[in-house]
Design a protein around this motif. Structure first.
Motif, PDB file in Angstrom:
ATOM      1  N   ARG B 231       0.803  -1.225   0.000  1.00 31.85           N
ATOM      2  CA  ARG B 231       0.000   0.000   0.000  1.00 31.85           C
ATOM      3  C   ARG B 231       0.833   1.270   0.000  1.00 31.85           C
ATOM      4  N   PHE B 232       1.873   1.302   0.860  1.00 33.10           N
ATOM      5  CA  PHE B 232       2.644   2.540   0.981  1.00 33.10           C
ATOM      6  C   PHE B 232       3.623   2.739  -0.181  1.00 33.10           C
ATOM      7  N   ASP B 233       3.768   1.735  -1.030  1.00 29.63           N
ATOM      8  CA  ASP B 233       4.661   1.880  -2.179  1.00 29.63           C
ATOM      9  C   ASP B 233       3.913   2.302  -3.438  1.00 29.63           C
ATOM     10  N   ARG B 234       2.581   2.309  -3.379  1.00 35.23           N
ATOM     11  CA  ARG B 234       1.829   2.661  -4.590  1.00 35.23           C
ATOM     12  C   ARG B 234       2.056   4.125  -4.925  1.00 35.23           C
ATOM     13  N   SER B 235       2.525   4.361  -6.115  1.00 35.84           N
ATOM     14  CA  SER B 235       2.850   5.729  -6.507  1.00 35.84           C
ATOM     15  C   SER B 235       2.539   5.933  -7.976  1.00 35.84           C
ATOM     16  N   SER B 236       2.224   7.164  -8.335  1.00 37.79           N
ATOM     17  CA  SER B 236       2.004   7.488  -9.742  1.00 37.79           C
ATOM     18  C   SER B 236       3.145   8.351 -10.237  1.00 37.79           C
ATOM     19  N   VAL B 237       3.324   8.338 -11.540  1.00 35.58           N
ATOM     20  CA  VAL B 237       4.357   9.163 -12.144  1.00 35.58           C
ATOM     21  C   VAL B 237       3.675  10.251 -12.971  1.00 35.58           C
ATOM     22  N   LEU B 238       3.984  11.504 -12.687  1.00 34.57           N
ATOM     23  CA  LEU B 238       3.415  12.617 -13.459  1.00 34.57           C
ATOM     24  C   LEU B 238       4.534  13.290 -14.252  1.00 34.57           C
ATOM     25  N   THR B 239       4.231  13.643 -15.483  1.00 34.08           N
ATOM     26  CA  THR B 239       5.211  14.365 -16.283  1.00 34.08           C
ATOM     27  C   THR B 239       4.707  15.782 -16.500  1.00 34.08           C
ATOM     28  N   GLY B 240       5.523  16.761 -16.186  1.00 41.33           N
ATOM     29  CA  GLY B 240       5.099  18.152 -16.350  1.00 41.33           C
ATOM     30  C   GLY B 240       6.248  19.024 -16.805  1.00 41.33           C
ATOM     31  N   VAL B 241       5.950  20.296 -17.044  1.00 38.87           N
ATOM     32  CA  VAL B 241       6.980  21.234 -17.478  1.00 38.87           C
ATOM     33  C   VAL B 241       7.276  22.195 -16.335  1.00 38.87           C
ATOM     34  N   VAL B 242       8.559  22.404 -16.080  1.00 43.44           N
ATOM     35  CA  VAL B 242       8.945  23.319 -15.009  1.00 43.44           C
ATOM     36  C   VAL B 242       8.635  24.744 -15.455  1.00 43.44           C
ATOM     37  N   ARG B 243       7.772  25.450 -14.680  1.00 50.35           N
ATOM     38  CA  ARG B 243       7.366  26.785 -15.065  1.00 50.35           C
ATOM     39  C   ARG B 243       8.239  27.841 -14.432  1.00 50.35           C
ATOM     40  N   GLY B 244       8.802  27.535 -13.312  1.00 55.05           N
ATOM     41  CA  GLY B 244       9.637  28.549 -12.693  1.00 55.05           C
ATOM     42  C   GLY B 244       9.559  28.423 -11.202  1.00 55.05           C
ATOM     43  N   GLU B 245      10.573  28.993 -10.567  1.00 57.87           N
ATOM     44  CA  GLU B 245      10.585  28.960  -9.120  1.00 57.87           C
ATOM     45  C   GLU B 245       9.833  30.162  -8.597  1.00 57.87           C
ATOM     46  N   SER B 246       9.029  29.931  -7.607  1.00 54.22           N
ATOM     47  CA  SER B 246       8.295  31.037  -7.015  1.00 54.22           C
ATOM     48  C   SER B 246       9.274  31.877  -6.219  1.00 54.22           C
ATOM     49  N   PRO B 247       8.997  33.173  -6.121  1.00 57.87           N
ATOM     50  CA  PRO B 247       9.866  34.005  -5.279  1.00 57.87           C
ATOM     51  C   PRO B 247       9.885  33.489  -3.839  1.00 57.87           C
ATOM     52  N   LEU B 248       8.823  32.809  -3.461  1.00 65.46           N
ATOM     53  CA  LEU B 248       8.849  32.177  -2.148  1.00 65.46           C
ATOM     54  C   LEU B 248       9.973  31.157  -2.178  1.00 65.46           C
ATOM     55  N   GLY B 259      -3.632  20.785 -14.396  1.00 66.45           N
ATOM     56  CA  GLY B 259      -3.509  21.676 -13.241  1.00 66.45           C
ATOM     57  C   GLY B 259      -2.067  21.974 -12.909  1.00 66.45           C
ATOM     58  N   THR B 260      -1.852  22.494 -11.721  1.00 65.59           N
ATOM     59  CA  THR B 260      -0.514  22.902 -11.313  1.00 65.59           C
ATOM     60  C   THR B 260      -0.061  22.076 -10.117  1.00 65.59           C
ATOM     61  N   VAL B 261       1.218  21.706 -10.138  1.00 64.57           N
ATOM     62  CA  VAL B 261       1.785  20.975  -9.010  1.00 64.57           C
ATOM     63  C   VAL B 261       2.879  21.839  -8.408  1.00 64.57           C
ATOM     64  N   TRP B 262       2.852  21.987  -7.081  1.00 59.68           N
ATOM     65  CA  TRP B 262       3.898  22.738  -6.391  1.00 59.68           C
ATOM     66  C   TRP B 262       4.815  21.774  -5.675  1.00 59.68           C
ATOM     67  N   LEU B 263       6.091  22.092  -5.736  1.00 57.31           N
ATOM     68  CA  LEU B 263       7.087  21.253  -5.073  1.00 57.31           C
ATOM     69  C   LEU B 263       7.890  22.085  -4.090  1.00 57.31           C
ATOM     70  N   ALA B 264       8.214  21.498  -2.960  1.00 57.95           N
ATOM     71  CA  ALA B 264       9.080  22.197  -1.999  1.00 57.95           C
ATOM     72  C   ALA B 264      10.524  21.860  -2.309  1.00 57.95           C
ATOM     73  N   GLY B 265      11.025  22.357  -3.425  1.00 62.04           N
ATOM     74  CA  GLY B 265      12.409  22.067  -3.789  1.00 62.04           C
ATOM     75  C   GLY B 265      12.608  22.273  -5.278  1.00 62.04           C
ATOM     76  N   PRO B 266      13.850  22.226  -5.753  1.00 61.68           N
ATOM     77  CA  PRO B 266      14.120  22.428  -7.172  1.00 61.68           C
ATOM     78  C   PRO B 266      13.713  21.210  -8.006  1.00 61.68           C
ATOM     79  N   ALA B 267      13.414  21.437  -9.276  1.00 63.02           N
ATOM     80  CA  ALA B 267      13.011  20.336 -10.149  1.00 63.02           C
ATOM     81  C   ALA B 267      13.689  20.416 -11.497  1.00 63.02           C
ATOM     82  N   GLY B 268      14.662  21.303 -11.634  1.00 66.43           N
ATOM     83  CA  GLY B 268      15.364  21.404 -12.911  1.00 66.43           C
ATOM     84  C   GLY B 268      15.169  22.774 -13.527  1.00 66.43           C
ATOM     85  N   PRO B 269      15.854  23.051 -14.657  1.00 68.16           N
ATOM     86  CA  PRO B 269      15.788  24.376 -15.285  1.00 68.16           C
ATOM     87  C   PRO B 269      14.387  24.669 -15.828  1.00 68.16           C
TER      88      PRO B 269
END
Lengths: 239, 367
Positions: B231-248, B259-269
């Protein structure tokens, strides 16, 4: 009174010096000739599964539990001039009975179980995955043995060799039974001390050789500690 | 090119695995006891298959029909173990050069200095393995395998014994090895993030059989592969485009058609494609566009399938535009929302549940 000062060494007679050198020579040769056989046997017992393994193990350990005189007598039966293999050995120029070489063989046989025990333990302690890693890096089994297994087993191999050397220095029963007690040929320190104790007034000679035996034993022990300490320092990384 | 087709019975366990892949990383993925390590042992020659073959770059390593069995040391395969298994009686440099010495002179194509530089182990060369940290040891182990100039690199859960910080440190190195030295890699792991990040092709193994095979999004995008996971290993893979880092500080915005996905960390250029891994247990479902809620990532889609498993259910959502998302929910919640295939839903997850650990650069973007 007995003379207990260190000057006993200065009083050693030429015959006593001969016994000392003979003892050392026999012990060194006995250790060296049994080394390859000991490593092979220890490795086989630690790693291989083969029919009759228990029997081989028993035969290797036999000299440890048999009375030394019995082992010496068996050597006489097998390797003596009129023994089972004696004539064959004589035909290729190897005569063992009543020669110092025979004494070396007797000492090697007596020290063999001690040697194999120590080495077997160190082979068993080696992490087999290191050998697997060596194989994946392209090393054949033989290369792996010489580059990985043997160096890792080195502390145990040294201990085994030292034990065999010590046993050879002190061996008496099997040696005297197989090759007798001939001054200058088969009379080791032990046999010479024994001879001294059998003659009136021989105590002083026996004591001189006893001091020598103690010195040799101490030097060998200290040397083995140093060698082993250094080998272990190099291998300190095994966690 | 690697081709594997093997059968093996060990006790009551039967293994039957077949796959083929070109360049890049092939991941053998599955729970412990699934047979993935057994498959690796068969490729490395540490075990013999009852039946089948293994070929690497056109060379047959084992073929029961043709009675070919190359022993491990003649396979030219570099294996990186979970615990690095460095030779304790040799220095780091001697460890690194060990395999090189056995490689044919003409085939010593991989440059010592390049490997040392890539892995950042120049300062360690004179040290004994005892004086290395876990992460350093694993770097040296990777270098040692690579410098034997193998035709194939095998990784057997190389990060499993390391803590999260070390994992994040070693992962980019494995990516660089993959991209710079062009050696095909078979990577065994039970960690979805590692597999998604590194592999071009995932072979999912369950109970000795291949359950799914394909690119990560495909393999983790089926209900069948999800339910074969714990159960705890079930995961999905999402592919998206990096839009930019928030000033936050440190937040990254990832654009997905639904929709939009927010990440607490860098994800690439900015502008690059990123794959992220979302755990099914981190996803919350809502029937309406949620407003007064702290979760920032909201994706819309339609329920495709619901599979019940005791008091729990796994919900498969076809996201608008592209991709699939899996969510676990209780049976009670499903009943209350009257969820059924076809229903429109919004999937929410907390930004704090996602950081750079969940990010996997698409392999083509990395090279």
């Amino acid at each position: 009174m007995l003379n207990l000062s260190p000057s006993v060494l200065a009083d050693l007679s030429p015959a006593e010096w001969t016994a000392i050198w003979l003892s050392l020579r026999i012990a060194v040769v006995a250790t060296l000739i049994s080394l390859p056989f000991g490593i092979f046997t220890a490795y086989a017992l630690a790693r291989w599964h083969f029919p009759g393994k228990t029997l081989v193990n028993g035969i290797v350990h036999l000299p440890l539990v048999l009375p030394p005189v019995v082992t010496g007598f068996m050597l006489l039966i097998m390797l003596g001039r009129r023994g089972v293999f004696g004539p064959f050995l004589a035909s290729i120029g190897i005569v063992l009975s009543f020669r110092w070489t025979g004494a070396a063989v007797a000492c090697a046989v007596m020290g063999f179980p001690l040697m194999v025990r120590a080495m077997r333990l160190s082979f068993e302690a080696i992490d087999r995955r290191l050998e697997l890693a060596s194989g994946t890096l392209g090393a054949s089994r033989l290369w792996t043995f010489f580059l990985v297994t043997l160096p890792l087993a080195l502390p145990g191999i040294i201990v085994g060799a030292i034990l065999a050397f010590a046993k050879a220095l002190g061996e008496f029963g099997a040696t005297i039974t197989f090759v007798s007690n001939i001054p200058g040929e088969t009379q080791t320190i032990s046999a010479a001390i024994y001879t001294f104790t059998q003659v009136p007034g021989g105590d002083e000679g026996a004591l001189r050789l006893t001091v020598v035996a103690i010195i040799i034993a101490l030097v060998a022990l200290i040397a083995s500690e140093i060698i082993q300490w250094q080998a272990e320092k190099r291998l300190a990384s095994i966690e | 090119m690697i081709e594997v087709n093997v059968k093996l019975k060990v006790g009551t366990f039967s293994l039957e695995v077949a796959f083929a892949n070109g360049a890049g990383v092939t991941a053998l993925f599955g729970q412990s006891g699934s047979g993935k390590s057994l498959t690796l042992n068969l490729i490395a020659g540490l075990m013999r298959p009852d039946e089948g073959y293994v070929r690497v770059g056109g060379k047959t390593l084992v073929d029961t029909e043709k009675r070919i069995f190359l022993p491990t040391h003649r396979r030219r395969i570099g294996l990186v173990f979970q615990d690095s298994n460095l030779f304790p009686h040799m220095s780091v440099k001697q460890n690194l050069l060990y395999g090189r010495w056995f490689a044919p002179r003409r085939e010593r194509e991989i440059d010592f200095d390049a490997v040392v530089e890539t892995l950042g182990i120049g300062k360690l060369l004179g040290r004994p393995p005892a004086r290395l940290s876990g992460g350093e040891r694993q770097r040296v182990a990777i270098g040692r395998a690579l410098l034997s100039c193998p035709k194939l690199l095998l990784f057997d859960e190389p990060l499993a014994a390391l803590d999260m910080r070390r994992k994040l440190e070693i992962m980019p190195l494995i990516e660089r090895v993959r991209d710079e030295f062009k050696v095909p890699i078979v990577y065994v792991s039970h960690a979805v993030e590692e597999v998604v990040r590194l592999a071009a092709c995932v072979v999912m193994i369950d109970a000795g059989r291949v359950k799914a095979i394909g690119d990560p999004a495909e393999v983790f995008g089926t209900m069948e592969s999800q339910t074969s996971e714990a159960r705890f290993d079930r995961s999905s893979v999402l592919t998206g485009v990096v839009r930019g880092e928030s000033p936050l500080v440190g937040l990254t915005e990832l654009e997905h058609p639904s929709g939009t996905v927010w990440l607490a960390g860098p994800a690439g250029p900015v502008g690059s494609t990123a794959r992220i891994v979302v755990k099914a247990t981190d996803v919350v479902l809502s029937l309406s566009q949620p407003r007064d809620i702290s979760a920032r990532s909201v994706l819309s889609g339609a329920v495709e399938e619901i599979q019940f498993d005791g008091p729990l259910a796994t919900v498969e959502i076809a996201l608008d535009g592209d991709g699939r998302l899996f969510a676990t929910a209780t049976k009670g919640a499903i009943d209350q929302l009257e969820l059924a295939p076809g229903a429109r839903v919004f999937a929410l997850f907390k930004t704090t549940a996602l950081d750079e650990r969940n990010v996997a650069m698409a392999p083509q973007a990395a090279s």
